[in-house]
Design an enzyme around this catalytic site. Structure first.
Site, mmCIF file in Angstrom:
data_model
loop_
_atom_site.group_PDB
_atom_site.id
_atom_site.type_symbol
_atom_site.label_atom_id
_atom_site.label_comp_id
_atom_site.label_asym_id
_atom_site.label_seq_id
_atom_site.Cartn_x
_atom_site.Cartn_y
_atom_site.Cartn_z
ATOM 1 N N CYS A 132 0.816 -1.230 0.000
ATOM 2 C CA CYS A 132 0.000 0.000 0.000
ATOM 3 C C CYS A 132 0.847 1.277 0.000
ATOM 4 C CB CYS A 132 -0.941 0.000 1.198
ATOM 5 S SG CYS A 132 -0.223 -0.642 2.713
ATOM 6 N N HIS A 244 -2.636 6.230 4.631
ATOM 7 C CA HIS A 244 -1.217 6.433 4.925
ATOM 8 C C HIS A 244 -0.782 7.804 4.385
ATOM 9 C CE1 HIS A 244 -1.286 2.320 6.008
ATOM 10 N NE2 HIS A 244 -0.638 1.774 5.002
#
Ligand SMILES: NC(=O)c1ccc[n+]([C@@H]2O[C@H](COP(=O)([O-])OP(=O)(O)OC[C@H]3O[C@@H](n4cnc5c(N)ncnc54)[C@H](OP(=O)(O)O)[C@@H]3O)[C@@H](O)[C@H]2O)c1
Length: 340
Positions: A132, A244
């Site tokens: 990711c 994130h």
């Protein structure tokens, strides 16, 4: 136009990434024939709803992939190593979210906006979905690589608890619920994550890098097809539920100005620039969560090195960082236009 319906398996359908796949199959009106959700024995018998139909969860068993066109793997490396080849043998394309095949030279590591072209669409195979943190990083780097060339990349990532799956998400929620009673137990993370910032994601190697940091460095070079690219990564876990954030330092090969960098980023599909720092407008985890795009802001140049640029990159780790990228790979191999 392609009118075929596809039979799809999701291994790990009850997890955070698996559930996001199910939401996206609905959201993008994926032409679904049968859905076969798989999870551990403890989830067998549960039902999941996708595209207004109920689908029963089963455990993995011999020949369980027969008749499937596509299998999304959303479990850990060991299960993927065991089951992905079996799915290919049964004639399915596999899009694997684990790290098991990412650096395997036989497997493509794909972010569709960047390198879908490298996939042979006629041959069922394992296609690796990158980490990711890597996906959102390369989404911001690729337009700069194309326009100005890349010399060096340094990235410090501030990663949400959902990056560690359902147990990571639940651990933060439990600690928030129990905060006033002072009973904060760390299990998934090495320390209490609430009110903390932990500079460890995974295990450390002899050079002092964590396994997460090594993944980001290696995968970035592979996806950008630049094996000599200097990349150094730092990974930090923060008490944020989803999305994130990354501080990125990128040294370009050619001179650029802010305007041309913003234009290159804005013109790239799947990237949005949000950059009015004077008005406190820059990408935030809360802004990116639930969104498909990767957001870039705080774009500015180092005063002492005219080729060194800094930027702040934020993306939803469960969507573009995992399931959305996986569905886009599937749409790409089957030539499906998402009906959004
Ligand atoms: N979370 C992210 O942001 C992210 C991003 C990119 C890639 N990934 C990768 O995606 C994968 C899944 O992550 P996640 O966050 O969704 O994890 P998760 O929330 O912990 O889900 C794990 C899934 O695996 C299933 N599972 C466990 N043991 C099984 C078994 N023996 N047979 C079949 N299924 C089994 C679980 O089923 P039960 O519910 O029955 O236990 C659950 O559905 C991992 O490889 C992860 O590294 C995650």
């Amino acid at each position: 136009m392609n009118q075929k319906n596809y039979n799809v398996g999701i291994v790990g359908a009850t997890g955070l990434v698996g559930q996001t796949f199910i939401k996206l199959l609905e959201e993008r009106h994926f032409p679904l024939g049968e859905l076969r959700p798989f999870a551990s024995e403890s989830s067998a018998g549960k039902t999941l709803i996708c595209q207004n139909k109920k689908w029963e969860v089963t455990a993995l068993q011999k020949n369980c992939f027969k008749g499937l066109d596509l299998v999304f793997i959303a479990t850990g490396d060991e299960l993927s190593l065991e089951w992905s080849p079996q799915a290919v043998e049964a004639g399915a394309f596999v899009v694997d979210n684990s790290a098991a095949f990412r650096m395997n030279p036989q497997c493509e590591l794909v972010v569709p906006e960047i390198n879908l072209k490298s996939v042979d669409k006629k041959r069922p195979q394992i296609i690796a979905n990158p980490n990711c943190t890597t996906i959102q990083l390369v989404m911001a780097l690729k337009p700069l690589q194309d326009a100005f060339g890349l010399e060096d990349v340094k990235v410090s990532s501030y990663q949400s608890v959902s990056g560690a799956g359902q147990p990571g998400y639940d651990e933060l929620m439990d600690q928030i619920a129990n905060f006033k009673r002072g009973e904060l137990k760390a299990k998934t993370f090495p320390h209490t994550i609430l009110n903390n910032v932990i500079p460890q994601i995974g295990s450390f190697n002899a050079e002092g890098f964590s396994s997460e940091e090594v993944k980001v460095m290696k995968e970035t070079r592979k996806i950008l097809s630049q094996p000599d690219l200097s990349v150094s990564a730092f990974a930090v876990r923060v008490p944020v539920p989803v999305s994130h954030s990354e501080a990125v330092w990128v040294t370009l090969r050619e001179d650029a100005n802010r305007e041309s960098i913003v234009k290159a980023l804005q013109d790239f599909p799947g990237v949005q620039v949000v950059d009015e720092p004077q008005k406190s407008q820059y990408p935030l985890a809360q802004m990116a969560t639930g969104k498909d795009d990767v957001f870039v802001g705080r774009i500015h140049r180092d005063p002492e090195n005219t080729k060194l640029w800094m930027m702040w990159v934020v993306g939803d780790n469960l969507k573009k960082g995992a399931a959305l990228n996986g569905i886009q790979i599937a749409e790409g191999i089957f030539d499906i236009q998402p009906a959004l």
